[in-house]
Structure formats: structure tokens, C-alpha cells
Design an enzyme around this catalytic site. Structure first.
Site, short mmCIF file in Angstrom:
data_model
loop_
_atom_site.label_atom_id
_atom_site.label_comp_id
_atom_site.label_asym_id
_atom_site.label_seq_id
_atom_site.Cartn_x
_atom_site.Cartn_y
_atom_site.Cartn_z
N GLU A 104 -17.20 8.44 30.04
CA GLU A 104 -16.71 9.57 29.26
C GLU A 104 -15.18 9.47 29.27
O GLU A 104 -14.58 9.36 30.35
CB GLU A 104 -17.17 10.88 29.91
N ARG B 291 -24.26 5.56 43.91
CA ARG B 291 -22.88 5.77 43.55
C ARG B 291 -21.98 5.26 44.68
O ARG B 291 -22.32 5.43 45.85
CB ARG B 291 -22.71 7.29 43.45
N LYS C 127 -13.32 11.87 38.52
CA LYS C 127 -12.22 11.98 37.56
C LYS C 127 -11.63 13.38 37.54
O LYS C 127 -10.43 13.56 37.38
CB LYS C 127 -12.71 11.59 36.16
P1 ATP Z 1 -16.69 11.09 37.48
O1 ATP Z 1 -17.39 12.07 38.35
O2 ATP Z 1 -15.64 10.32 38.20
O3 ATP Z 1 -16.21 11.69 36.19
P2 ATP Z 1 -18.86 10.12 35.96
O4 ATP Z 1 -20.14 9.55 36.45
O5 ATP Z 1 -18.89 11.47 35.35
O6 ATP Z 1 -17.82 10.03 37.12
P3 ATP Z 1 -18.62 8.54 33.63
O7 ATP Z 1 -17.43 8.34 32.79
O8 ATP Z 1 -19.74 9.32 33.07
O9 ATP Z 1 -18.12 9.17 34.98
O10 ATP Z 1 -19.14 7.16 34.23
C1 ATP Z 1 -19.48 6.03 33.51
C2 ATP Z 1 -20.42 5.22 34.34
O11 ATP Z 1 -19.84 4.92 35.60
C3 ATP Z 1 -21.70 5.96 34.61
O12 ATP Z 1 -22.79 5.08 34.38
C4 ATP Z 1 -21.61 6.35 36.04
O13 ATP Z 1 -22.87 6.44 36.61
C5 ATP Z 1 -20.75 5.24 36.62
N1 ATP Z 1 -20.02 5.71 37.80
C6 ATP Z 1 -19.16 6.74 37.88
N2 ATP Z 1 -18.74 6.92 39.15
C7 ATP Z 1 -19.34 5.97 39.89
C8 ATP Z 1 -19.32 5.63 41.28
N3 ATP Z 1 -18.60 6.31 42.17
N4 ATP Z 1 -20.07 4.58 41.69
C9 ATP Z 1 -20.80 3.88 40.82
N5 ATP Z 1 -20.86 4.15 39.51
C10 ATP Z 1 -20.15 5.18 39.04
MG MG Z 2 -18.52 12.85 34.13
#
Ligand code: ATP
Ligand code: MG
Length: 592
Positions: free
Chosen positions: A50, A274, A284
Site C-alpha cells: 500500500e 511476519r 509504516k
Molecule cells: P505495515 O503495517 O508496515 O503498513 P502492511 O502489511 O500494512 O505493513 P503493505 O504495504 O500492505 O504493508 O505490505 C505489502 C506486503 O508486505 C504484504 O504482503 C505484507 O504482508 C508484507 N509485509 C509487510 N510487513 C511485513 C513484515 N514485517 N514481514 C513480512 N512481510 C511483511
Molecule cells: Mg497496511
């Protein structure tokens, strides 16, 4: 905007680490699917960030897995921006994410946006309404939450749940046309308010948000939820393996429900753990808070766990990939020791960073019996790990700088560096003996007077006498001045979220995470260093040139110190435990 990736980021982009990496359950699923020909031999993945912030090291794990698996099995990966939240998303993030993925060494086959599919998603929503599988609800967000029930209590059906198909179509069209204010209505899937899985209790598909979207402008004022957009986007792109983190495991039944009801291409969702790291926040939203509150200098502050932060700090993509390959991919969330990431950075830099001499906190040394005005060129090895790196010349003269720490007027027991009457080796040069000191009016040593033994040139005494330590130095007349930024963990608590009632994670910020050393002295070969270059400052650590550097004023970031606490912990644990701590079949090489 182009849909194809212009250039490979790395020549022969297939990362070598993937090949030698220990296996994991996701790879085994893909192998099995290939064996049973489930997707006609295709392996196509996507990385779906995102664009609401910069990527972090947790994303690196997902990227490594998505791109690495597709590469390994001859498939491809789409980079897809999951841009369904117009209020939080920005073009700046879209750009930084592309730069970061490339920097990690991966190339996408296609660049897509969920917003490309808004029309298709809308049409499918209409189809679900027509099938009696979706309805417009007038409950407020708060009421929807209340009606949902809990893990132990079933939900309650909305009074609007049994509207006629005609009324639903009419209301949904008017939602799209902008007739209703934000939050007035939602479109919900009609599934089962008594389902033990809360995600199946008539989840929201669309909400009204009158906000400018970074790509579609004001064309839309209804936006699909993640759950409704994600699986359908996968399906449109014919993604075979949709790999995501464990928190989506409970969403999989819903993912599959949409696929079944719409009769569309069935991508397969697979969840993995994760990445969590000690002393580090990987969210983020929280990283954005640090940026907005100016707790750090920006998303690329070298203390940030963002890809742009670690890049600026001097981490290499090779080290990050090796780390990802070694932490393992499992079905249970855990926390990896930050020291392990640093270990891989050190291992990689050890192989390739040229060694130089730099003095961070200088103390002046005068060699009284060395001829005034004389300069000698001392031969120095650029990288003992890489013979092809060759040798360089380092100028030596009568006045030098050494580290303040390398001299003690009153040495404690066991202190073998320079002290009055003691002899040490100057790296690549001579043995010197401290004779006297000059103190300032505060009693601090500001100058040490020494003698040298001309017979020890190159570092050995012909009479075979030994010294207990070798220290580094820089010739004062030839030194270049620089600033060095020394970093410690951004948080002082291994779990930054572990805070007393009423406080947030910023309470755990480490007040000493940045130390600026303004008066570092460097050997003159560094004059040509440019932003991004990486070095080992002998005995001090790995450093990289910060983009803040200006002509005549170099700024260095300490990437990582030399001491490897992780390797030490591992060898203390012994090889049996070492494997389980790694979560993999293969243990990382611990350095001696
Ligand atoms: P954040 O909480 O940092 O915003 P998110 O999962 O909402 O993380 P996205 O932009 O939706 O962030 O993530 C894109 C991809 O990265 C998704 O498939 C998510 O599962 C993966 N991802 C995000 N954070 C991690 C992590 N700490 N370890 C492994 N994969 C991750
Ligand atoms: Mg997110």
C-alpha cells in the site's frame, strides 16, 4: 505511466542466495503445485504494497519471497500498488517503493495498481448484488461494529440486509454517483452473521470516501476494502500464489468466497510469518509518526528500518537478501535478533569493503626523534579478504593522530595500548614508545610525545621483541577532516511497543541513538570518496559516505561496528541450538 520495468536493476538479477537458501514450506507448496500441474506449470506472484509509507526490512522479506520464488521457478512477479485508501496514499511513496524494490535487486514483470481495477471491481460488486450476495447497508461504521458480535457471540443481522435487489442496485449506483456523505452507507457481502469467522459476518466491500485519489482523482467516491479488492486483483492478474503475512489467514475463507461467487480465476493465498526484529518497529504507521514528529530526520534516516534508511546507512542489498534467505519462512510469528541482520551486513562488507585508517576522536602524537618535514609512504593492504583489491600508500610523518581511547596516562591493569613508557605498533609503520604528555589546564592529555624505532619499519622488530597491541593512526599534515555519525539502536527496549500504561512507543526511543563526531581525521586516500561508498575504518567499523557530504566536508555513517554479538551468541549456543534459533536447516557461518 509505463507498465513495464525499464531496466534490470542488477545484471543477472537472479540472486545467488535464493539458490542456496534453505527450503521453506511456501517453496514446497509451489513445488507440489508444479508437480500436480495445478496452474498449468505457471508460477506468478505479486508484491502488493500500500503506498502509504516507505518500505521497511519486513517488506524486504516479503519481496525476497515473492520475487525469489517466481524467479526460481521461471515465473514472474507483478508489483501492484494496493491503492484503495485515497486519504493515506501518495505518489512520493509510489516512487520510493519502486526504487527500493529495484535496489533490493528485483525486477517486476508488470507494474499495476489496484485502482486500475476500480471499474471491474465495481462491475463485480453489481454482479454480486444481482445474485443476492451483496446489499447496501445504512448502519454507521460504529453500528456495523456493534452488530458484528464477538468471538463468543454471533452477530446480528442488519435491518437493511434484506433489501430488494432493485433497491440495492439503485442505492449502490447513487453511492457511486456521490449522492451520500462519507460513511452514510456501505456495500456489504451477504454471507453469514453467525459464522464463527468474524471476517465472514457480512464484510464491508465498499465505503463512501469523498477524497482525491492519487491516480483516479475525484472519479470515484466509493472505494473497495482491502478484502474485496485484493483477491479480485490477484485473480485479474492470474496470480498463482498470493503470498501474504499470517494476519490474513482468517481472511482466506472470504478471499475464496469472492472467487467462488464470482467464478473467477482462483489464485491461492498462502500465509507466512511476519518479520519482527528486536529494537525495531516494522509498521509504516508508526514509522510515519516518527517522521512526522521529527524524531528522526526523515524516512531515510539511517536509524530507520526502512529500505531507504538502511541503504543510506550503508547496508547492501546482498546482505539484506542473505539475511532474508536465512531467517526462514514459517507459520508462526517470532522475533529475530537485530544482531543477526547486522551479522549479515558485516559478513558482506567484510568481503568487499576497502580498509582505511580513520581516527574518530583524535589525540595528537609527536614523534620527537622523527625528522621534521619528512614524509614516508607506507604500504597498506586494501582488503585482506580480497587480494585483487591491491595495496595503497599511506603517508607517515612526525605528527600523527591516534584515537584518544588508545592512550591512557594511568593505564588500568590489562590495558595494552599506548601509555607512558609502553611500546605499541603503529599499523603498517613503526613501533613507538610514549615518553611524556602535555596536559591542558583541565588536566586532559592533549599531546603525547613518543620516540620511534627506525628498525621496526613495516611493523616488526629485528631483535624479535614483541608488542601487545597495534593501533591505527593518521598523519596530521595529510589528514582530511570529516564528520562521522555513530548510531545505536533507535529504541532502548528490545520490544519498542512494551511501554507503561498511557504511553506510546516513543517512550522507548533511545536518546543516544545518534552521536555526531565532528572532528574525525581520515587518511588522504579518502579524499575521492563519494556518497554511497563503503569502507572499513580499521578497528572502528564499517562506514559509508552520506549524501549530506559536500566537497571538502565528508560525512560518514557508521553502518555497523566490527564486534559481532550475534555470531558470538550463536557459537555460545552450540550448533544444535543454533539451527533452531535460525529457524532453518542451515546455520549461518559464524565468524571467528
Ligand atoms: P505495515 O503495517 O508496515 O503498513 P502492511 O502489511 O500494512 O505493513 P503493505 O504495504 O500492505 O504493508 O505490505 C505489502 C506486503 O508486505 C504484504 O504482503 C505484507 O504482508 C508484507 N509485509 C509487510 N510487513 C511485513 C513484515 N514485517 N514481514 C513480512 N512481510 C511483511
Ligand atoms: Mg497496511
Amino acid at each position: 505511466m509505463s507498465n513495464s520495468n525499464p531496466k534490470p536493476a542488477v545484471a543477472g538479477a537472479m540472486p545467488a542466495e535464493t539458490v542456496s537458501a534453505p527450503s521453506n514450506f511456501v517453496r514446497e507448496i509451489v513445488r507440489e503445485d508444479l508437480r500436480t500441474n495445478k496452474f498449468q506449470g505457471r508460477v506468478w506472484t505479486r508484491f502488493p504494497p500500500e503506498p502509504n509509507g516507505y518500505l521497511h526490512i519486513g517488506h524486504a522479506k516479503a519481496i525476497w519471497l515473492d520475487f525469489g520464488l517466481a524467479d526460481e521457478f521461471g515465473g514472474g512477479t507483478n508489483l501492484r500498488f494496493d491503492d484503495t485508501n485515497p486519504e493515506k496514499e501518495e505518489t512520493e511513496y509510489v516512487e520510493s517503493i519502486q526504487e527500493d524494490v529495484r535496489w533490493l535487486g528485483f525486477n517486476w514483470e508488470n507494474l499495476y495498481y489496484a485502482s486500475d481495477y476500480f471499474q471491474q471491481l465495481y462491475d463485480w460488486a453489481v454482479e454480486l448484488i444481482r445474485k443476492g450476495k451483496a446489499y447496501v447497508d445504512d448502519l454507521s461504521a460504529e453500528e456495523v461494529r456493534r452488530y458484528r458480535g464477538t468471538l463468543t457471540e454471533p452477530g446480528k443481522e442488519s435491518p437493511y440486509r434484506n433489501r430488494s435487489i432493485e433497491e440495492n442496485l439503485d442505492l449502490f449506483t447513487r453511492m457511486k454517483a456521490g449522492e451520500f456523505p462519507d460513511g452514510a452507507r456501505t456495500l456489504r457481502a451477504k454471507i453469514d452473521m453467525a459464522s464463527p469467522n468474524l471476517n465472514m459476518r457480512d464484510p464491508v466491500m465498499y465505503r463512501i470516501v469523498h477524497a482525491e485519489h492519487h491516480r483516479t482523482g475525484d472519479k470515484w467516491c466509493i472505494y473497495p476494502t482491502y478484502d474485496y479488492a485484493h483477491g479480485q486483483s490477484d485473480s485479474i492478474e492470474k496470480i498463482t500464489h498470493s503470498i501474504c503475512t499470517l494476519e490474513f489467514e482468517d481472511h482466506r475463507p472470504l478471499y475464496n468466497w469472492y472467487v467462488k461467487e464470482l467464478g473467477i480465476f482462483p489464485s491461492q493465498q498462502i500465509e507466512f510469518d511476519r518479520l519482527n526484529l528486536t529494537y525495531t518497529l516494522l509498521s509504516k504507521r508508526k514509522l510515519l509518526q516518527l517522521v512526522q514528529e521529527k524524531r528522526v530526520s526523515g524516512w531515510d534516516d539511517p536509524r530507520m528500518p526502512t529500505i531507504s534508511g538502511i541503504r543510506r546507512r550503508g547496508y547492501t542489498p546482498e546482505a539484506v537478501r542473505a539475511f532474508c534467505a536465512n531467517i526462514g519462512v514459517t507459520k508462526t510469528n517470532g522475533t529475530i535478533d537485530l544482531a543477526m541482520l547486522e551479522h549479515f551486513v558485516r559478513e558482506d562488507l567484510n568481503r568487499r569493503a576497502p580498509r582505511v585508517m580513520a581516527v574518530l576522536k583524535p589525540l595528537k602524537v609527536v614523534i620527537d626523534n622523527y625528522p621534521e618535514g619528512r614524509t614516508e609512504e607506507m604500504g597498506a593492504v586494501n582488503n585482506p579478504e580480497d587480494e585483487s583489491a591491491g595495496m595503497r600508500k599511506v603517508p607517515f610523518s612526525r605528527v600523527l593522530y591516534i584515537e584518544q581511547d588508545d592512550f591512557r596516562e594511568d593505564p588500568p591493569k590489562g590495558y595494552f595500548r599506548l601509555s607512558p613508557g609502553k611500546e605499541v605498533r603503529l599499523r603498517y609503520a613503526y613501533f613507538i614508545t610514549a615518553k611524556s604528555v602535555i596536559n591542558n589546564d583541565k588536566g586532559e592529555v592533549v599531546e603525547v610525545h613518543c620516540t620511534y624505532d627506525p628498525a621496526t619499519r613495516g611493523g616488526n622488530a629485528p631483535d624479535g621483541r614483541k608488542v601487545k597491541s597495534t593501533i591505527h593512526w593518521v598523519s596530521a599534515a595529510h589528514a582530511i577532516n570529516a564528520e562521522a555519525r555513530l548510531y545505536d539502536n533507535l529504541f532502548s527496549n528490545p520490544d519498542p511497543n512494551d511501554v507503561p500504561e498511557g504511553k506510546d512507543f516513543t517512550a522507548n526511543l533511545n536518546p543516544n541513538s545518534l552521536e555526531v563526531v565532528g572532528q574525525a581525521k581520515l587518511e588522504p586516500s579518502l579524499a575521492k570518496a563519494k556518497a554511497g561508498d563503503r569502507y572499513q575504518f580499521e578497528r572502528l567499523g564499517y562506514f559509508s559516505v552520506d549524501p549530506d557530504s559536500e566537497p571538502g566536508k565528508l560525512v560518514f555513517n557508521r553502518t555497523v561496528a566490527l564486534k559481532d554479538t550475534w555470531a558470538k551468541k550463536q557459537s555460545a549456543l552450540g550448533s544444535q541450538k543454533k539451527q533452531s534459533a535460525l529457524g532453518t536447516q542451515q546455520s549461518a557461518k559464524a565468524k571467528p
